[in-house]
Design a protein around this motif. Structure first.
Motif, mmCIF file in Angstrom:
data_model
loop_
_atom_site.group_PDB
_atom_site.id
_atom_site.type_symbol
_atom_site.label_atom_id
_atom_site.label_comp_id
_atom_site.label_asym_id
_atom_site.label_seq_id
_atom_site.Cartn_x
_atom_site.Cartn_y
_atom_site.Cartn_z
ATOM 1 N N PHE A 113 -3.185 33.209 93.033
ATOM 2 C CA PHE A 113 -1.912 32.973 93.707
ATOM 3 C C PHE A 113 -0.739 33.340 92.805
ATOM 4 O O PHE A 113 0.312 33.776 93.283
ATOM 5 C CB PHE A 113 -1.814 31.510 94.152
ATOM 6 C CG PHE A 113 -2.878 31.109 95.129
ATOM 7 C CD1 PHE A 113 -2.816 31.528 96.448
ATOM 8 C CD2 PHE A 113 -3.958 30.337 94.732
ATOM 9 C CE1 PHE A 113 -3.797 31.167 97.360
ATOM 10 C CE2 PHE A 113 -4.941 29.974 95.631
ATOM 11 C CZ PHE A 113 -4.862 30.394 96.948
ATOM 12 N N VAL A 116 2.607 29.638 97.656
ATOM 13 C CA VAL A 116 3.284 30.934 97.643
ATOM 14 C C VAL A 116 4.642 30.906 98.336
ATOM 15 O O VAL A 116 5.337 31.922 98.374
ATOM 16 C CB VAL A 116 2.406 32.022 98.307
ATOM 17 C CG1 VAL A 116 1.119 32.227 97.517
ATOM 18 C CG2 VAL A 116 2.096 31.665 99.755
ATOM 19 N N LEU A 144 -0.302 27.055 101.075
ATOM 20 C CA LEU A 144 -0.643 27.825 99.878
ATOM 21 C C LEU A 144 0.539 27.766 98.912
ATOM 22 O O LEU A 144 1.688 27.646 99.342
ATOM 23 C CB LEU A 144 -0.943 29.282 100.236
ATOM 24 C CG LEU A 144 -2.012 29.549 101.304
ATOM 25 C CD1 LEU A 144 -2.246 31.045 101.438
ATOM 26 C CD2 LEU A 144 -3.305 28.837 100.977
#
Length: 273
Positions: A252, A21, A19
């Motif tokens: 996100f 992140v 992801l």
């Protein structure tokens, strides 16, 4: 690091590796909250547990990875990983210093979050929708973008996906190529930590595999951690592709901003160091 702590960090790795992140940033936060971030085995574990995550990519995309008639696919991955290998080798000590800074993670989470809020509007009209259309030069450029992620909190996934979109990849292809590029990149990082890098004070340092085999607890933590990271990463990849197709990167972006602010608050309150 006990088995419970290993499972927690492995879950964080599996959830966040692919992801946009920052898995490294989240593992630093998790290990800091658990009070184990200064341990030498934790520093090794945070790299070595990525092996389970990259196996998830190989399993999910096994048709691509084991189609040996498509040699161009492998060559593109080799070209794409070269910048990270070179810079990682030249600046490994400095990177290690940055990996111990929750403040750096907080700042890069915030900055990266703001970028993701607007990234969908910036790169429009993609023209490349399959990996066989990716040129060797484009693979190298995405590899250069990947080097930005050597700063903790930036996110290797976010950097390479943005790099792919900048090269006119569709969002889905940019994400998938990011997954593919993770395999040689993280395999090299894991192998370096296990067999070349030394952990511990000068005169009493050990190579990564020696540290793992030093105790039964370390060995079990390493094995269980990679199994957990593998299972969780499979679920996370499937979830990410679905969310990306439907919503883009905005969710996100907001998550990174909130996480960065929470981290700054924890640092201000003295709950993290």
């Amino acid at each position: 690091m006990d088995i419970f702590e290993a499972i927690i960090v492995a879950i964080v790795e599996g959830l966040t590796e692919f992801l946009p992140v920052s898995s490294t940033g989240h593992m630093i936060i998790a290990s800091s909250l658990l009070g184990i971030h200064k341990e030498e085995f934790t520093k090794l574990f945070e790299v070595a547990v990525q092996f389970g995550a990259i196996l998830a990519v190989v399993v999910l995309y096994w048709k691509k990875f084991f189609d040996f008639t498509r040699w161009q696919f492998y060559l593109k991955l080799v070209i794409g990983v070269i910048p990270a290998l070179v810079l990682g080798y030249l600046f490994s000590d400095k990177i290690d210093e940055l990996l111990e800074s929750p403040l750096m993670v907080a700042i890069t989470l915030l900055v990266g979050g703001v970028v993701l809020l607007f990234i969908d509007n910036y790169f429009k009209n993609p023209t490349i929708d399959t990996d066989d259309k990716i040129g060797y030069g484009q693979a190298f450029v995405v590899g250069l973008w990947q080097c930005i992620a050597m700063m903790p909190g930036v996110s290797r996934s976010a950097a390479t996906i943005i790099g792919g979109m900048q090269q006119k990849f569709t969002r889905t292809l940019a994400a998938e190529f990011s997954f593919f590029l993770a395999v040689p990149t993280m395999f090299a990082a894991t192998a370096h930590s296990l067999f070349l890098k030394k952990f511990g004070p000068e005169g009493a340092s050990q190579k990564g595999y020696e540290l793992i085999l030093q105790s039964r607890e370390n060995t079990i933590a390493f094995i269980v951690g990679n199994i957990v990271a593998f299972v969780v990463a499979i679920l996370a990849i499937r979830l990410f592709i679905g969310v990306l197709k439907k919503y883009g990167f905005r969710l996100f972006g907001w998550y990174r901003i909130i996480a960065g602010l929470v981290l700054l608050l924890l640092l201000y309150l003295g709950l993290l160091h």
